[in-house]
Design a protein around this motif. Structure first.
Motif, PDB file in Angstrom:
ATOM      1  N   UNK A  75    -102.103-132.738 -22.245  1.00  0.00           N
ATOM      2  CA  UNK A  75    -102.100-134.160 -22.539  1.00  0.00           C
ATOM      3  C   UNK A  75    -102.085-134.447 -24.033  1.00  0.00           C
ATOM      4  N   UNK A  76    -101.920-133.443 -24.875  1.00  0.00           N
ATOM      5  CA  UNK A  76    -101.983-133.686 -26.316  1.00  0.00           C
ATOM      6  C   UNK A  76    -100.830-134.555 -26.792  1.00  0.00           C
ATOM      7  N   UNK A  77     -99.643-134.436 -26.196  1.00  0.00           N
ATOM      8  CA  UNK A  77     -98.518-135.268 -26.609  1.00  0.00           C
ATOM      9  C   UNK A  77     -97.531-135.409 -25.464  1.00  0.00           C
ATOM     10  N   UNK A  78     -96.721-136.448 -25.548  1.00  0.00           N
ATOM     11  CA  UNK A  78     -95.643-136.676 -24.600  1.00  0.00           C
ATOM     12  C   UNK A  78     -94.400-137.094 -25.373  1.00  0.00           C
ATOM     13  N   UNK A  79     -93.247-136.941 -24.749  1.00  0.00           N
ATOM     14  CA  UNK A  79     -91.971-137.312 -25.357  1.00  0.00           C
ATOM     15  C   UNK A  79     -91.227-138.232 -24.398  1.00  0.00           C
ATOM     16  N   UNK A  80     -90.542-139.222 -24.980  1.00  0.00           N
ATOM     17  CA  UNK A  80     -89.847-140.244 -24.195  1.00  0.00           C
ATOM     18  C   UNK A  80     -88.369-140.221 -24.560  1.00  0.00           C
ATOM     19  N   UNK A  81     -87.516-140.229 -23.534  1.00  0.00           N
ATOM     20  CA  UNK A  81     -86.071-140.234 -23.785  1.00  0.00           C
ATOM     21  C   UNK A  81     -85.368-140.753 -22.540  1.00  0.00           C
ATOM     22  N   UNK A  85     -81.406-143.113 -16.761  1.00  0.00           N
ATOM     23  CA  UNK A  85     -82.580-142.412 -16.243  1.00  0.00           C
ATOM     24  C   UNK A  85     -83.557-142.253 -17.388  1.00  0.00           C
ATOM     25  N   UNK A  86     -84.737-142.836 -17.248  1.00  0.00           N
ATOM     26  CA  UNK A  86     -85.778-142.742 -18.261  1.00  0.00           C
ATOM     27  C   UNK A  86     -86.783-141.678 -17.831  1.00  0.00           C
ATOM     28  N   UNK A  87     -87.213-140.876 -18.802  1.00  0.00           N
ATOM     29  CA  UNK A  87     -88.072-139.733 -18.492  1.00  0.00           C
ATOM     30  C   UNK A  87     -89.149-139.596 -19.552  1.00  0.00           C
ATOM     31  N   UNK A  88     -90.354-139.290 -19.102  1.00  0.00           N
ATOM     32  CA  UNK A  88     -91.480-138.978 -19.975  1.00  0.00           C
ATOM     33  C   UNK A  88     -92.000-137.603 -19.584  1.00  0.00           C
ATOM     34  N   UNK A  89     -92.043-136.690 -20.542  1.00  0.00           N
ATOM     35  CA  UNK A  89     -92.503-135.331 -20.278  1.00  0.00           C
ATOM     36  C   UNK A  89     -93.701-135.010 -21.156  1.00  0.00           C
ATOM     37  N   UNK A  90     -94.516-134.114 -20.653  1.00  0.00           N
ATOM     38  CA  UNK A  90     -95.660-133.643 -21.424  1.00  0.00           C
ATOM     39  C   UNK A  90     -95.252-132.443 -22.272  1.00  0.00           C
ATOM     40  N   UNK A 143    -103.356-144.321 -27.782  1.00  0.00           N
ATOM     41  CA  UNK A 143    -102.268-143.344 -27.883  1.00  0.00           C
ATOM     42  C   UNK A 143    -101.750-143.344 -29.317  1.00  0.00           C
ATOM     43  N   UNK A 144    -101.775-142.209 -29.959  1.00  0.00           N
ATOM     44  CA  UNK A 144    -101.250-142.098 -31.315  1.00  0.00           C
ATOM     45  C   UNK A 144     -99.730-142.129 -31.263  1.00  0.00           C
ATOM     46  N   UNK A 145     -99.105-143.024 -32.021  1.00  0.00           N
ATOM     47  CA  UNK A 145     -97.654-143.158 -31.979  1.00  0.00           C
ATOM     48  C   UNK A 145     -97.013-142.244 -33.024  1.00  0.00           C
ATOM     49  N   UNK A 146     -96.000-141.531 -32.601  1.00  0.00           N
ATOM     50  CA  UNK A 146     -95.201-140.674 -33.459  1.00  0.00           C
ATOM     51  C   UNK A 146     -93.745-141.106 -33.314  1.00  0.00           C
ATOM     52  N   UNK A 147     -93.456-142.286 -33.831  1.00  0.00           N
ATOM     53  CA  UNK A 147     -92.128-142.880 -33.741  1.00  0.00           C
ATOM     54  C   UNK A 147     -91.479-142.820 -35.121  1.00  0.00           C
ATOM     55  N   UNK A 148     -90.254-142.281 -35.180  1.00  0.00           N
ATOM     56  CA  UNK A 148     -89.561-142.186 -36.459  1.00  0.00           C
ATOM     57  C   UNK A 148     -89.262-143.580 -37.000  1.00  0.00           C
ATOM     58  N   UNK A 149     -89.462-143.779 -38.294  1.00  0.00           N
ATOM     59  CA  UNK A 149     -89.256-145.072 -38.929  1.00  0.00           C
ATOM     60  C   UNK A 149     -87.832-145.192 -39.456  1.00  0.00           C
ATOM     61  N   UNK A 150     -87.232-146.310 -39.195  1.00  0.00           N
ATOM     62  CA  UNK A 150     -85.854-146.545 -39.615  1.00  0.00           C
ATOM     63  C   UNK A 150     -85.767-146.629 -41.136  1.00  0.00           C
ATOM     64  N   UNK A 151     -84.803-145.901 -41.695  1.00  0.00           N
ATOM     65  CA  UNK A 151     -84.580-145.921 -43.126  1.00  0.00           C
ATOM     66  C   UNK A 151     -85.615-145.206 -43.950  1.00  0.00           C
ATOM     67  N   UNK A 152     -86.585-144.559 -43.302  1.00  0.00           N
ATOM     68  CA  UNK A 152     -87.644-143.861 -44.034  1.00  0.00           C
ATOM     69  C   UNK A 152     -87.605-142.377 -43.735  1.00  0.00           C
ATOM     70  N   UNK A 200     -89.687-133.405 -29.593  1.00  0.00           N
ATOM     71  CA  UNK A 200     -88.967-134.062 -28.509  1.00  0.00           C
ATOM     72  C   UNK A 200     -88.034-133.106 -27.768  1.00  0.00           C
ATOM     73  N   UNK A 201     -88.054-131.831 -28.116  1.00  0.00           N
ATOM     74  CA  UNK A 201     -87.186-130.890 -27.422  1.00  0.00           C
ATOM     75  C   UNK A 201     -87.605-130.710 -25.965  1.00  0.00           C
ATOM     76  N   UNK A 202     -88.874-131.023 -25.654  1.00  0.00           N
ATOM     77  CA  UNK A 202     -89.330-130.856 -24.274  1.00  0.00           C
ATOM     78  C   UNK A 202     -88.603-131.800 -23.329  1.00  0.00           C
ATOM     79  N   UNK A 203     -88.477-133.059 -23.726  1.00  0.00           N
ATOM     80  CA  UNK A 203     -87.791-134.011 -22.855  1.00  0.00           C
ATOM     81  C   UNK A 203     -86.292-133.744 -22.847  1.00  0.00           C
ATOM     82  N   UNK A 204     -85.732-133.246 -23.947  1.00  0.00           N
ATOM     83  CA  UNK A 204     -84.314-132.933 -23.979  1.00  0.00           C
ATOM     84  C   UNK A 204     -83.996-131.740 -23.074  1.00  0.00           C
ATOM     85  N   UNK A 205     -84.887-130.762 -23.045  1.00  0.00           N
ATOM     86  CA  UNK A 205     -84.674-129.625 -22.142  1.00  0.00           C
ATOM     87  C   UNK A 205     -84.785-130.072 -20.686  1.00  0.00           C
TER      88      UNK A 205
END
Length: 268
Positions: free
Chosen positions: A102-108, A134-139, A204-213, A223-228
């Motif tokens: 449960x330490x982190x999850x990825x959304x894609x 198809x929306x998926x959330x993986x641990x 939930x701690x957010x780890x969202x990439x910031x646009x232009x930063x 995020x490779x977990x959800x991509x796999x």
């Protein structure tokens, strides 16, 4: 016939499925044809999802039930939410052993062509042609814990809230069931202040990439977990293009495709 049924539905998976499948209805008047076994029908449904063949093309000589029988049983089980119950059961078993992490999850999400039916929309990246997502959330342990479908025109940021709330309460080694991850990783399309605020208020701690930063080259570190997992779902040919008109049936196909992923993790 026995070999292919046992290969698609192993004995341990069949024992778990028996805990969620409804009881066989009785015939008070008696007579009629013999009802096909649930294990043979389940193997036929898994074969349809993985091979991508239509119900009419199902080889009944290999499984026993015809395509019409398998589709009728599939509709009955989908109405009884059997696939969602089986998915939760496959998550509860490793949860009792201390997983998923449960330490982190990825959304894609991933999109495909679709007919003009429920939960579809014009694809802005494909000349406005109709499609679904198809929306998926993986641990962290690559287990798909939340899955859903929507129209392809739904933004990824609009799907974060409902599908994060849709994570089922999963059994843990000690204490009550848990459904909130420690961190949530998402792409730059989810870089909105209200999403960050909602995740922070939910603990939930957010780890969202910031646009232009931040650079997009390092987004795949977590995020490779959800991509796999998305790549594994692509192994089910029925999900390459949505031919199913009913949204609840297409969602059931997606849950069935997640079953072998959870099952392989459970048997390791």
């Amino acid at each position: 016939m026995v070999r292919i049924v046992e290969r698609l539905v192993p004995d341990e998976l069949w024992e778990l499925f028996q805990r969620v499948v409804p009881e066989t209805p009785s015939r008070p008047q008696g007579g009629g044809r013999r009802r096909h076994g649930d294990r043979e029908v389940l193997a036929a449904i898994v074969f349809v999802v993985t091979s991508g063949c239509s119900w009419q093309q199902l080889p009944s000589a290999s499984f026993g039930p015809s395509g019409a029988t398998a589709h009728r049983r599939f509709s009955e089980w989908s109405k009884a939410k059997v696939w969602a119950k089986l998915h939760l059961l496959l998550l509860d078993e490793p949860g009792a052993q201390g997983e998923p992490d449960w330490s982190r999850c990825a959304i894609d999400s991933v999109h495909m062509r679709a007919l003009k039916e429920v939960l579809t929309g014009p694809n802005p990246g494909d000349r406005g042609k109709c499609g679904s997502k198809i929306h998926l959330i993986t641990k962290r342990s690559i287990l798909p814990v939340s899955v859903g479908i929507s129209g392809v025109n739904l933004r990824g940021s609009q799907a974060v809230l409902p599908f994060t709330k849709g994570i089922p309460p999963i059994r843990s080694r000690c204490g009550c069931r848990r459904r909130e991850p420690g961190e949530a990783h998402a792409a730059k399309g989810c870089d909105y202040a209200h999403l960050r605020r909602w995740l922070r208020e939910g603990g939930i701690a957010h780890r969202v990439a910031r646009k232009g930063v931040e650079s997009s080259q390092r987004l795949g570190r977590h995020r490779w977990t959800v991509e796999r997992t998305m790549a594994w779902l692509a192994g089910c040919r029925l999900l390459h293009r949505r031919y199913e008109r009913r949204a609840e049936h297409f969602l059931a196909f997606t849950c069935i495709a997640c079953t072998p992923i959870c099952w392989r993790r459970l048997t390791k």
